[in-house]
Design a protein around this motif. Structure first.
Motif, short mmCIF file in Angstrom:
data_model
loop_
_atom_site.label_atom_id
_atom_site.label_comp_id
_atom_site.label_asym_id
_atom_site.label_seq_id
_atom_site.Cartn_x
_atom_site.Cartn_y
_atom_site.Cartn_z
N ALA A 174 1.09 -1.21 -0.32
CA ALA A 174 -0.03 0.09 -0.48
C ALA A 174 1.07 1.03 -0.18
O ALA A 174 0.37 1.92 -0.46
N ASP A 175 2.10 1.23 0.37
CA ASP A 175 3.08 2.64 0.98
C ASP A 175 3.66 2.43 -0.47
O ASP A 175 4.71 3.40 -1.00
N GLY A 176 3.26 1.66 -1.41
CA GLY A 176 3.99 1.70 -3.12
C GLY A 176 5.77 1.79 -3.26
O GLY A 176 6.17 1.11 -4.44
N ARG A 177 6.04 0.30 -2.02
CA ARG A 177 6.97 -0.46 -1.81
C ARG A 177 6.96 -1.51 -2.42
O ARG A 177 5.97 -2.01 -2.29
N ASP A 178 7.78 -2.11 -3.21
CA ASP A 178 8.01 -4.21 -3.47
C ASP A 178 7.94 -4.24 -2.08
O ASP A 178 8.49 -4.04 -0.88
N ALA A 179 7.48 -5.57 -2.49
CA ALA A 179 7.28 -5.75 -0.44
C ALA A 179 8.71 -7.02 -0.66
O ALA A 179 9.53 -7.66 -1.40
N THR A 180 9.49 -7.50 0.57
CA THR A 180 10.70 -7.97 0.52
C THR A 180 10.68 -9.32 1.90
O THR A 180 9.42 -9.88 1.98
N ALA A 181 11.95 -9.96 1.88
CA ALA A 181 11.86 -11.34 2.81
C ALA A 181 11.66 -10.50 4.12
O ALA A 181 10.67 -11.17 5.17
N ALA A 182 11.56 -9.35 5.14
CA ALA A 182 11.02 -8.51 5.95
C ALA A 182 9.64 -9.05 5.57
O ALA A 182 9.36 -8.63 7.38
N ASP A 183 8.84 -8.76 5.05
CA ASP A 183 7.30 -8.70 5.05
C ASP A 183 7.05 -9.66 5.20
O ASP A 183 5.75 -9.57 5.51
N ASN A 184 7.97 -10.60 5.50
CA ASN A 184 7.04 -12.00 5.37
C ASN A 184 7.81 -12.73 6.27
O ASN A 184 8.78 -13.55 5.65
N PRO A 185 7.77 -12.16 7.54
CA PRO A 185 9.02 -12.82 8.64
C PRO A 185 9.44 -14.61 8.53
O PRO A 185 10.10 -15.16 9.19
N VAL A 186 8.11 -15.18 8.54
CA VAL A 186 7.89 -16.62 9.32
C VAL A 186 9.08 -17.43 8.23
O VAL A 186 9.31 -17.67 8.57
N SER A 187 8.39 -16.84 7.08
CA SER A 187 9.57 -17.64 5.93
C SER A 187 10.24 -17.54 5.37
O SER A 187 10.64 -17.89 4.66
N GLY A 188 9.89 -15.87 4.93
CA GLY A 188 10.84 -15.10 4.07
C GLY A 188 10.67 -15.31 2.19
O GLY A 188 11.34 -14.85 1.62
N ASN A 189 9.52 -15.92 2.30
CA ASN A 189 9.21 -16.19 0.63
C ASN A 189 8.61 -15.05 -0.11
O ASN A 189 7.76 -14.32 0.79
N THR A 190 8.67 -14.36 -1.29
CA THR A 190 8.69 -12.97 -1.49
C THR A 190 7.35 -13.03 -2.81
O THR A 190 7.89 -12.54 -3.10
N ALA A 191 7.23 -14.55 -3.14
CA ALA A 191 6.35 -14.70 -4.01
C ALA A 191 5.47 -13.47 -3.70
O ALA A 191 4.46 -13.56 -2.66
N TRP A 192 4.85 -13.35 -5.47
CA TRP A 192 3.34 -12.27 -4.76
C TRP A 192 2.45 -12.40 -4.02
O TRP A 192 1.59 -12.23 -2.69
N TRP A 193 2.28 -14.28 -4.19
CA TRP A 193 1.07 -14.51 -4.03
C TRP A 193 1.02 -14.32 -1.73
O TRP A 193 -0.34 -15.02 -1.76
N CYS A 194 2.53 -14.71 -1.47
CA CYS A 194 1.81 -14.31 -0.20
C CYS A 194 1.67 -13.59 0.83
O CYS A 194 0.95 -13.85 2.03
N PHE A 195 1.67 -12.54 -0.24
CA PHE A 195 1.16 -10.85 0.43
C PHE A 195 -0.49 -10.79 0.26
O PHE A 195 -1.47 -10.03 -0.33
N ASP A 196 -1.09 -12.01 0.68
CA ASP A 196 -2.82 -12.03 0.95
C ASP A 196 -3.53 -11.49 2.34
O ASP A 196 -4.81 -10.61 2.81
N GLY A 197 -2.27 -10.35 3.08
CA GLY A 197 -3.09 -10.01 4.09
C GLY A 197 -3.44 -10.67 5.30
O GLY A 197 -4.20 -10.50 6.50
N GLN A 198 -2.74 -11.90 5.27
CA GLN A 198 -3.24 -13.31 6.10
C GLN A 198 -2.08 -13.71 7.80
O GLN A 198 -0.89 -13.29 7.05
N ASP A 199 -2.22 -14.27 8.68
CA ASP A 199 -1.28 -14.55 9.05
C ASP A 199 -0.41 -13.33 9.49
O ASP A 199 0.79 -13.61 9.59
N GLY A 200 -1.03 -11.87 9.24
CA GLY A 200 0.30 -11.01 9.50
C GLY A 200 1.36 -10.44 8.66
O GLY A 200 1.96 -8.78 8.80
N ARG A 201 0.80 -11.02 7.16
CA ARG A 201 1.58 -10.28 6.46
C ARG A 201 0.69 -9.11 5.65
O ARG A 201 -0.24 -9.18 5.83
N PRO A 202 1.68 -8.18 5.37
CA PRO A 202 0.27 -7.28 4.96
C PRO A 202 -0.06 -7.40 3.41
O PRO A 202 0.38 -8.35 2.73
N LEU A 203 -0.98 -6.96 2.46
CA LEU A 203 -1.69 -7.03 1.39
C LEU A 203 -0.92 -6.10 0.35
O LEU A 203 -1.40 -4.97 0.66
#
Length: 226
Positions: free
Chosen positions: A19-48
Motif C-alpha cells: 500500500a505504501d508503494g514499495r515492493d514487498a521483501t523477505a522482511a515483510d514475511n518474517p515467518v518464511s521469508g518467501n517473497t512470492a506475490w501470492w504470499c502477501f494476502d493480508g493473512q497471518d500478519g502479512r501485509p496485503l
C-alpha cells in the motif's frame, strides 16, 4: 521458477506491491521469508499487496550471480488465486508482457552473439601476446582493427536508424549518451525525418557506399562523406 529466457540470463517474475508503494521483501514475511506475490494476502500478519509489478533478476554471462535487478514502471492488478490473471502469461498487458516487451526485447537487440564474444576474447588474447613479442606488428594490427571497427560502427548505426532505432537506442548500444552517439555517427549517415527524440539535431550527410570509403574516412582526419 519465474519466466526464464532461453539463454538463462534473465529470470522474470511478478513482484508484490504494498500500500505504501514499495515492493514487498523477505522482511515483510518474517515467518518464511518467501517473497512470492501470492504470499502477501493480508493473512497471518502479512501485509496485503495492492498490485504487482514486473521484475527481473539479470545474470552475468556464464555465472549464477545476479548482476542487476530490473523493475517495471506499471503497477498491475492482483487477483489472489488466479496466477494467469495476475501475471498475464497470455494477455497483451500485465507483468509478463511488460517484462518481455520493455525489458527482454531491447536486451535481445543489443546482446552480442556468443561466437562474436569468443572471437573478441581471442583477439584480445592474441594482441596481448603479440604486443610482447612484436610490438610494432601489434600496433599495425590495432590500427587495422580500429579502422575496421569504426567502419562497422557506421554501418551498424545506419542499419539501426533504417530499422527505426533512435539516437537514444544507438547511444545506449555503444555506452554513450544520445548526443555523443549523434556526434560520432550522424555526419556519416543519410538524412532522415526528425523525430521527437532527434529533432534537436541537424541532419547528417550521405552515408559512404563502400567499405573502402568507410575505412578511408577513419584514415583521413576531418574527411567528410561525399
Amino acid at each position: 521458477m519465474g519466466w526464464v529466457t532461453e539463454d538463462g540470463l534473465h529470470e522474470g517474475y511478478a513482484v508484490a506491491v504494498l500500500a505504501d508503494g514499495r515492493d514487498a521483501t523477505a522482511a515483510d514475511n518474517p515467518v518464511s521469508g518467501n517473497t512470492a506475490w501470492w504470499c502477501f494476502d493480508g493473512q497471518d500478519g502479512r501485509p496485503l499487496a495492492v498490485g504487482v509489478r514486473a521484475g527481473c533478476d539479470c545474470y552475468a554471462a556464464a555465472s549464477s550471480r545476479v548482476a542487476r535487478t530490473w523493475r517495471g514502471d506499471t503497477v498491475h492488478p492482483v487477483v489472489f488465486g488466479d496466477d494467469e490473471a495476475t501475471e498475464g502469461f497470455t494477455g497483451p498487458s500485465g507483468p509478463y508482457a511488460e517484462w518481455e516487451n520493455t525489458h527482454i526485447a531491447p536486451a535481445d537487440n543489443t546482446a552480442v552473439p556468443g561466437d562474436v564474444t569468443a572471437l573478441l576474447a581471442e583477439m584480445r588474447k592474441r594482441l596481448t601476446a603479440l604486443a610482447e613479442e612484436r610490438p610494432l606488428a601489434a600496433l599495425t594490427a590495432v590500427a587495422q582493427l580500429e579502422a575496421a571497427a569504426a567502419a562497422g560502427g557506421i554501418r551498424a548505426a545506419a542499419a539501426a536508424q533504417q530499422r527505426g532505432s533512435s539516437w537514444t537506442d544507438i547511444g545506449r548500444a555503444v555506452g554513450t549518451s544520445k548526443q555523443a552517439a549523434h556526434q560520432r555517427f550522424a555526419r556519416h549517415l543519410k538524412p532522415r525525418p526528425a523525430t521527437l527524440d532527434e529533432g534537436a539535431y541537424p541532419a547528417g550527410d550521405s552515408a559512404p557506399q563502400t567499405e573502402e570509403d568507410l575505412c578511408q574516412q577513419q584514415r583521413t582526419p576531418g574527411a567528410e562523406t561525399r
